[in-house]
Design a protein around this motif. Structure first.
Motif, short mmCIF file in Angstrom:
data_model
loop_
_atom_site.label_atom_id
_atom_site.label_comp_id
_atom_site.label_asym_id
_atom_site.label_seq_id
_atom_site.Cartn_x
_atom_site.Cartn_y
_atom_site.Cartn_z
N ALA A 50 -8.89 -2.29 4.02
CA ALA A 50 -9.53 -3.04 2.83
C ALA A 50 -8.46 -3.70 2.32
O ALA A 50 -8.72 -5.02 2.00
CB ALA A 50 -10.41 -2.14 2.01
N ALA A 51 -7.64 -3.04 2.05
CA ALA A 51 -6.52 -4.11 1.13
C ALA A 51 -5.84 -5.00 1.92
O ALA A 51 -5.55 -6.26 1.37
CB ALA A 51 -5.20 -3.05 0.76
N LEU A 52 -5.77 -4.83 3.48
CA LEU A 52 -5.02 -5.93 4.24
C LEU A 52 -6.07 -7.10 4.38
O LEU A 52 -5.52 -8.20 4.65
CB LEU A 52 -4.62 -5.03 5.73
N VAL A 53 -7.16 -6.72 4.49
CA VAL A 53 -8.29 -7.69 4.66
C VAL A 53 -8.46 -8.73 3.50
O VAL A 53 -8.63 -9.83 3.69
CB VAL A 53 -9.70 -7.07 5.10
N LEU A 54 -8.37 -8.00 2.12
CA LEU A 54 -8.70 -8.90 1.03
C LEU A 54 -7.32 -9.48 0.37
O LEU A 54 -7.51 -10.30 -0.54
CB LEU A 54 -9.49 -7.86 0.07
N ALA A 55 -6.22 -8.72 0.55
CA ALA A 55 -5.17 -9.08 -0.08
C ALA A 55 -4.96 -10.70 -0.31
O ALA A 55 -4.60 -11.12 -1.33
CB ALA A 55 -3.96 -8.59 0.34
N LYS A 56 -4.95 -11.40 0.57
CA LYS A 56 -4.23 -12.94 0.65
C LYS A 56 -5.50 -13.66 -0.32
O LYS A 56 -4.91 -14.36 -1.03
CB LYS A 56 -4.22 -13.67 2.26
N ALA A 57 -6.66 -13.49 0.02
CA ALA A 57 -7.76 -14.23 -0.52
C ALA A 57 -7.83 -13.65 -2.20
O ALA A 57 -8.04 -14.36 -2.95
CB ALA A 57 -9.24 -13.98 -0.13
N ALA A 58 -7.37 -12.60 -2.59
CA ALA A 58 -7.29 -12.10 -3.74
C ALA A 58 -6.19 -12.29 -4.35
O ALA A 58 -6.01 -12.15 -5.64
CB ALA A 58 -7.42 -10.36 -3.94
N GLY A 59 -5.35 -12.97 -3.73
CA GLY A 59 -3.76 -13.17 -4.28
C GLY A 59 -3.16 -11.91 -4.71
O GLY A 59 -2.36 -12.21 -5.80
N GLN A 60 -3.18 -11.09 -4.04
CA GLN A 60 -2.32 -9.97 -4.40
C GLN A 60 -1.58 -9.37 -3.04
O GLN A 60 -1.97 -9.57 -2.04
CB GLN A 60 -3.38 -8.79 -4.99
N LYS A 61 -0.67 -8.46 -3.53
CA LYS A 61 0.10 -7.81 -2.37
C LYS A 61 -0.79 -6.76 -1.79
O LYS A 61 -1.51 -5.82 -2.53
CB LYS A 61 1.62 -7.31 -2.94
N PRO A 62 -0.62 -6.63 -0.45
CA PRO A 62 -1.54 -5.54 0.30
C PRO A 62 -1.50 -4.10 -0.21
O PRO A 62 -2.38 -3.47 -0.71
CB PRO A 62 -1.19 -5.64 1.63
N ARG A 63 -0.26 -3.81 -0.54
CA ARG A 63 0.12 -2.42 -1.04
C ARG A 63 -0.47 -2.15 -2.29
O ARG A 63 -0.75 -1.08 -2.89
CB ARG A 63 1.76 -1.93 -0.86
N ASP A 64 -0.03 -3.15 -3.27
CA ASP A 64 -0.36 -3.03 -4.60
C ASP A 64 -2.10 -2.87 -4.84
O ASP A 64 -2.54 -2.26 -5.36
CB ASP A 64 -0.08 -4.45 -5.40
N LEU A 65 -2.94 -3.84 -3.96
CA LEU A 65 -4.31 -4.02 -3.94
C LEU A 65 -4.60 -2.41 -3.29
O LEU A 65 -5.70 -1.92 -3.95
CB LEU A 65 -4.93 -4.75 -2.99
N ALA A 66 -4.13 -1.84 -2.54
CA ALA A 66 -4.48 -0.72 -1.70
C ALA A 66 -4.15 0.42 -2.72
O ALA A 66 -4.89 1.23 -2.71
CB ALA A 66 -3.22 -0.44 -0.53
N GLU A 67 -3.14 0.38 -3.67
CA GLU A 67 -2.86 1.39 -4.71
C GLU A 67 -4.29 1.53 -5.62
O GLU A 67 -4.78 2.53 -5.90
CB GLU A 67 -1.81 1.40 -5.23
#
Length: 585
Positions: A50-67
């Motif tokens: 989920a985080a890898l898919v959404l991170a770019k569009a959400a403007g966040q770093k993948p690991r930060d969003l994953a946490e």
């Protein structure tokens, strides 16, 4: 329950909550979010991207969003730990209680475990075998027959309404050659020799001798001196009927029964092909032209003169394709388009064809035609089956007592049994060649997948029979559902097998989605390996034995585990049309 679909929904729910709360941008595309087993079991039970898919569009770093997503998922009572790994994968480890619930689910649902409503009663047409009715089935036909039949059962298991169909190619030069061979056998039955050259380009198999005899008994010498144009239609119809009776008998021996037989000759006679031509002309998809000569071997339908051509390149094909030859006769392609339009008009927007290896180059043009003739509303998936190499102890078998030129399917079925043939045909993906060694399939080793899986089921049934003797006071049906006792199943091997069985619904859905029933054969082989491994551990360590005379509760829990194993294997074999073995002989 497809547990991975469940956790995918949980992930999507968390994302929706974050969006509503304003901590995540709205209207993010979530269609590529999946929940699936981690690549390594040590990483947990479920992994999501989920985080890898959404991170770019959400403007966040993948690991930060994953946490952030992981923190929300950790609140699920079935999740005992969450870990963010690598660039941003989220790995979940589930509680043992969750897995005990899956075990209870299997025991409650029986062989219906894995059934789903993916298809929502949508109709699907699966067409397979569809050979020229010119002789008995060979082993290659058998592979397509099994793949088509099992695919149909698999689609039914996930909620589709399936029609199994055989298209009889009873028009054209091949059935005329069949009629000529039948006439030769007819004369032979009357004691008249007309020369072996009558067989040139025809069908010399011994299977036509009974046809010739039957013709002689019915007509006597009526057709001996008649002109070919007078006897050919009579002999053609008679031979086709006889060959179709032979084909259906051979397929029935393999456990393959069709819902519908469609005739190419009837379709042409009813004007179906002319209807297709007019429909394509009305769409501006037909023109008169001369195709460039193809490189290499020339196809049968290419001519160095003007032909009626279909603009198949507009739908992704490599070149435009002929519908008519210069002599104004239809090409095979034209009649095939008419047949698929007929299927579409009968209510089948979803069509699956199972073809032989020699038709691989035909796929693009047929898919292009279906798109054109249905205005994009029809969908055709084609599964091409590669060749079957029939072996005996590693040496190739070439000749047949029955056909004279090839080994018939019926000969193989009679020798090793229909269940063996059906299972072996699923041990390779359809587009890979398959070695079928009649000696190997008799071996009782793990290298023989039929034996290995059937032995697991038989071994499970043996354990359950011994339990009745060992514990006469135990009600096995009640013990199998003694959910409270499942907490005693704590060994790594036991939990690993429950996890493996819990993956069955996902395996079923994935195989159905990709139209690849061979995936289930691989799964059943691996599951059988888990069970045989547990059995061997019990032989080495009495504490791990399935039956413990000193511990009724633990034995009851393990009987539930063994019963579930037998159910899942039986569920898979039911899809395959293979009877589960109760005991090995």
């Amino acid at each position: 329950m497809n547990l991975f679909k469940y956790f995918q929904a949980e992930v999507l729910s968390v994302i929706e909550e974050m969006t509503v709360a304003g901590t995540l941008a709205p209207e993010l595309v979530t269609t590529k979010i999946v929940a699936e087993p981690p690549r390594e079991a040590a990483h947990g039970d479920v992994s999501t991207n989920a985080a890898l898919v959404l991170a770019k569009a959400a403007g966040q770093k993948p690991r930060d969003l994953a946490e952030r997503i992981a923190a929300q998922l950790a609140e699920n009572p079935t999740v005992v730990s969450v870990e963010v790994a690598g660039p941003g994968f989220i790995n979940l480890r589930l509680s043992d209680d969750f897995w005990y619930e899956r075990l209870a689910e299997i025991l409650t649902e029986g062989t219906a475990y894995g059934d789903q409503d993916l298809g929502q009663a949508e109709t699907v047409n699966v067409e397979y075998v569809s050979a020229n009715p010119t002789g008995p089935m060979h082993v290659g036909h058998g592979r397509g027959a099994v793949i088509g039949d099992v695919l149909a059962s698999l689609l039914e298991k996930v909620g589709y309404r399936v029609t199994r169909e055989f298209y009889i190619n009873d028009a054209g030069a091949q059935v005329d050659k069949l009629a000529q061979a039948a006439h030769f056998r007819y004369c032979e039955a009357l004691g008249i020799r007309i020369g072996e050259d009558a067989f040139e380009g025809s069908y010399p198999g011994h299977y036509l001798k009974p046809v010739g005899k039957a013709l002689a008994e019915k007509y006597g010498r009526e057709w001996v001196d008649a002109a070919p144009e007078t006897w050919l239609p009579v002999f053609r119809d008679f031979a086709i009927e006889a060959m179709m009776a032979l084909v259906t008998e051979d397929l029935k021996a393999l456990g393959v029964v069709f819902d519908r037989f469609s005739s190419e000759r009837a379709l042409v006679g009813a004007g179906g092909v002319q209807d297709v031509l007019e429909s394509l002309e009305s769409k501006g998809l037909v023109y008169e032209g001369i195709l460039e000569p193809p490189k290499g071997m020339l196809p049968e339908d290419w001519e160095p003169r003007p032909q009626t051509l279909f603009r198949s390149t507009e739908f992704g094909d490599d070149v435009d394709r002929p519908l008519k030859k210069s002599d104004d006769s239809w090409t095979y392609f034209a009649t095939d388009i008419a047949y698929h339009l007929d299927k579409f008009r009968r209510g089948f927007a979803q069509m699956i064809d199972v073809w032989g290896a020699d038709h691989g180059g035909y796929v693009k043009r047929m898919q292009a035609a279906v798109q054109a003739i249905t205005d994009g509303r029809g969908d055709l998936d084609v599964k091409v089956c590669q060749l079957v190499n029939l072996l005996e102890g590693g040496a190739q078998i070439k000749m047949s007592k029955r056909a004279g030129t090839f080994v018939t399917l019926r000969e193989v079925v009679d020798e090793v049994g229909k269940d063996v043939v059906r299972f072996i045909m699923l041990t390779r993906k359809n587009d890979a060649p398959l070695d079928f060694d009649t000696e190997k399939v008799r071996e009782q080793t793990r290298d023989n997948p039929v034996f290995y899986v059937q032995y697991a089921h038989a071994r499970a049934k043996s354990v359950l029979r011994h339990a009745k003797t060992e514990f006469p006071e135990m009600d096995l049906a009640e013990a199998a559902l003694a959910k409270a006792a499942f907490v005693r199943l704590t060994s790594p091997g036991e939990l690993a097998m429950i996890r493996k069985m819990g993956d069955w619904p996902r395996q079923v859905e994935t195989a159905a989605h990709f139209h690849e029933p061979h995936r289930l054969a691989f799964y059943l082989y691996d599951l059988a390996g888990e069970f045989h491994g547990l059995w061997n551990q019990g032989n080495e360590d009495t504490v791990l034995r399935f039956l413990r005379p000193d511990d009724l509760e633990l034995s009851a829990a393990r009987m539930g585990l063994v019963s579930a194993l037998a159910i899942v294997i039986a569920s898979g074999l039911e899809v395959f049309g293979v009877a589960p073995v109760e005991e090995m002989r």
